[in-house]
Structure formats: structure tokens, C-alpha cells
Design a protein around this motif. Structure first.
Motif, mmCIF file in Angstrom:
data_model
loop_
_atom_site.group_PDB
_atom_site.id
_atom_site.type_symbol
_atom_site.label_atom_id
_atom_site.label_comp_id
_atom_site.label_asym_id
_atom_site.label_seq_id
_atom_site.Cartn_x
_atom_site.Cartn_y
_atom_site.Cartn_z
ATOM 1 N N LEU A 16 0.831 -1.201 0.000
ATOM 2 C CA LEU A 16 0.000 0.000 0.000
ATOM 3 C C LEU A 16 0.872 1.260 0.000
ATOM 4 C CD1 LEU A 16 -2.949 0.960 0.039
ATOM 5 C CD2 LEU A 16 -2.725 1.135 2.516
ATOM 6 N N GLU A 17 1.916 1.247 0.800
ATOM 7 C CA GLU A 17 2.835 2.398 0.842
ATOM 8 C C GLU A 17 3.501 2.606 -0.517
ATOM 9 O OE1 GLU A 17 4.587 5.724 2.268
ATOM 10 O OE2 GLU A 17 3.052 4.545 3.286
ATOM 11 N N LYS A 20 1.207 4.161 -3.032
ATOM 12 C CA LYS A 20 1.098 5.617 -2.880
ATOM 13 C C LYS A 20 2.164 6.346 -3.688
ATOM 14 C CE LYS A 20 -0.491 5.551 1.920
ATOM 15 N NZ LYS A 20 -0.085 5.931 3.295
ATOM 16 N N HIS A 21 3.290 5.679 -3.900
ATOM 17 C CA HIS A 21 4.427 6.294 -4.591
ATOM 18 C C HIS A 21 4.495 5.918 -6.075
ATOM 19 C CE1 HIS A 21 6.204 7.865 -0.873
ATOM 20 N NE2 HIS A 21 5.746 6.758 -0.322
ATOM 21 N N GLU A 36 7.027 4.975 7.784
ATOM 22 C CA GLU A 36 5.672 5.422 7.445
ATOM 23 C C GLU A 36 4.604 4.433 7.917
ATOM 24 O OE1 GLU A 36 3.380 8.424 6.220
ATOM 25 O OE2 GLU A 36 5.565 8.497 6.208
ATOM 26 N N GLN A 37 4.916 3.145 7.856
ATOM 27 C CA GLN A 37 3.910 2.126 8.191
ATOM 28 C C GLN A 37 4.141 1.455 9.541
ATOM 29 O OE1 GLN A 37 1.110 1.643 6.632
ATOM 30 N NE2 GLN A 37 1.627 3.146 5.068
ATOM 31 N N ASP A 130 -5.228 -0.388 -5.967
ATOM 32 C CA ASP A 130 -5.705 0.916 -6.435
ATOM 33 C C ASP A 130 -7.049 1.245 -5.793
ATOM 34 O OD1 ASP A 130 -6.973 -1.097 -8.080
ATOM 35 O OD2 ASP A 130 -7.491 0.449 -9.529
ATOM 36 N N LEU A 133 -6.423 2.398 -2.241
ATOM 37 C CA LEU A 133 -5.933 3.781 -2.238
ATOM 38 C C LEU A 133 -7.061 4.786 -2.440
ATOM 39 C CD1 LEU A 133 -2.585 3.668 -4.228
ATOM 40 C CD2 LEU A 133 -2.907 4.172 -1.801
ATOM 41 N N ARG A 134 -7.973 4.456 -3.320
ATOM 42 C CA ARG A 134 -9.087 5.365 -3.612
ATOM 43 C C ARG A 134 -10.236 5.222 -2.632
ATOM 44 N NH1 ARG A 134 -8.582 3.229 -8.939
ATOM 45 N NH2 ARG A 134 -10.611 2.281 -8.588
#
Length: 144
Positions: A16-17, A20-21, A36-37, A130, A133-134
Motif C-alpha cells: 500500500l505504501e 502511494k508512490h 511510514e507504516q 488501487d 488507495l481510492r
């Protein structure tokens, strides 16, 4: 309730991290993912290597190195990550305490728990990173 191992949880958080990138000009460093996680770095290194071997991640060596997704987040499911880290969702083992009649009963329930796990993996195969993330996965419970 299904038990999710720390390995599976950390692997999903790492993907997931990295999702994001996606599109970033440089790979993401292990230290960034860990910080971050909230994942222990020593544990994360092994998880990332496993996912790289399974084609979920790509890595770049050197000073500017790190990790990135090997394919778009829309092509990676939570089920892919679970399988990549070689883990199952349940922590059941097919063992007996040795009492009479218990082996057969254990086998019945063991088969049932494995079927539940297979169904859960089927659900996870439909959840893409995805979507996570959304915040548009099939259920509000998947919203991050």
C-alpha cells in the motif's frame, strides 16, 4: 475470526505504501516504508525480498535505490500479496491431542477451516490496491 499474521499485515502495508508512490521518479527506500507504516525494518527486508521474487516488487540497488511496484496497483490484489509471502490466513495445524475420537473430529473442522480460508482468499483476490488507495473497494470496511 480469521487470524492475519504479522507477515501478511506488514506485506500489505508495504505494498500500500509503495502504491502511494506509483509514478514517483525514484524508488522508495526501506527506511521510508518502515517508518511510514510502523514496520520493523529487519522484518520488512525479508518480506520485500519475497515479494520481489514473486514479481510484485522491483528493486534498484545503490545510493538512490529502493523498491517500487513491479506492476500497477490495479494489477495487484491482496490475495497476490498473501500468496507472495507464502503465508496462509489461518494459524491452524492438523494435530491431535491424542484423545480417542479427536483425530476424526479435528479432521472435520480442519477441512472446514481450510474451506473458510479459501473463500476468504477468493474475496481478497477481488480487492486491488488501487481500490484501497481510492477507498472504493467493495465494502466500506476496506476504506483507508
Amino acid at each position: 475470526m480469521i487470524t492475519i499474521s504479522a507477515r501478511v499485515q506488514y506485506a500489505c502495508l508495504a505494498v500500500l505504501e509503495l502504491a502511494k508512490h506509483t509514478g514517483s521518479p525514484r524508488p522508495t527506500r526501506i527506511e521510508e516504508i518502515a517508518t511510514e507504516q510502523g514496520i520493523p525494518k529487519q522484518f520488512l527486508v525479508h518480506i520485500l525480498l519475497q515479494m520481489k521474487q514473486k514479481g510484485i516488487l522491483a528493486s534498484v540497488r545503490g545510493v538512490g535505490g529502493g523498491y517500487a511496484l513491479a506492476k500497477p496497483p490495479s494489477e495487484i490484489t491482496v490475495g497476490d500479496v498473501v500468496r507472495a509471502v507464502g503465508s496462509t490466513l489461518t494459524t491452524l495445524e492438523g494435530r491431535s491431542s491424542g484423545r480417542a475420537g479427536e483425530n476424526k473430529a479435528n479432521a472435520v473442522f480442519f477441512s472446514l477451516w481450510r474451506k473458510v480460508e479459501q473463500e476468504a482468499i477468493g474475496v481478497l483476490d477481488k480487492v486491488r490496491f488501487d481500490e484501497l488507495l481510492r477507498g472504493q473497494a467493495n465494502s466500506p470496511e476496506y476504506v483507508i
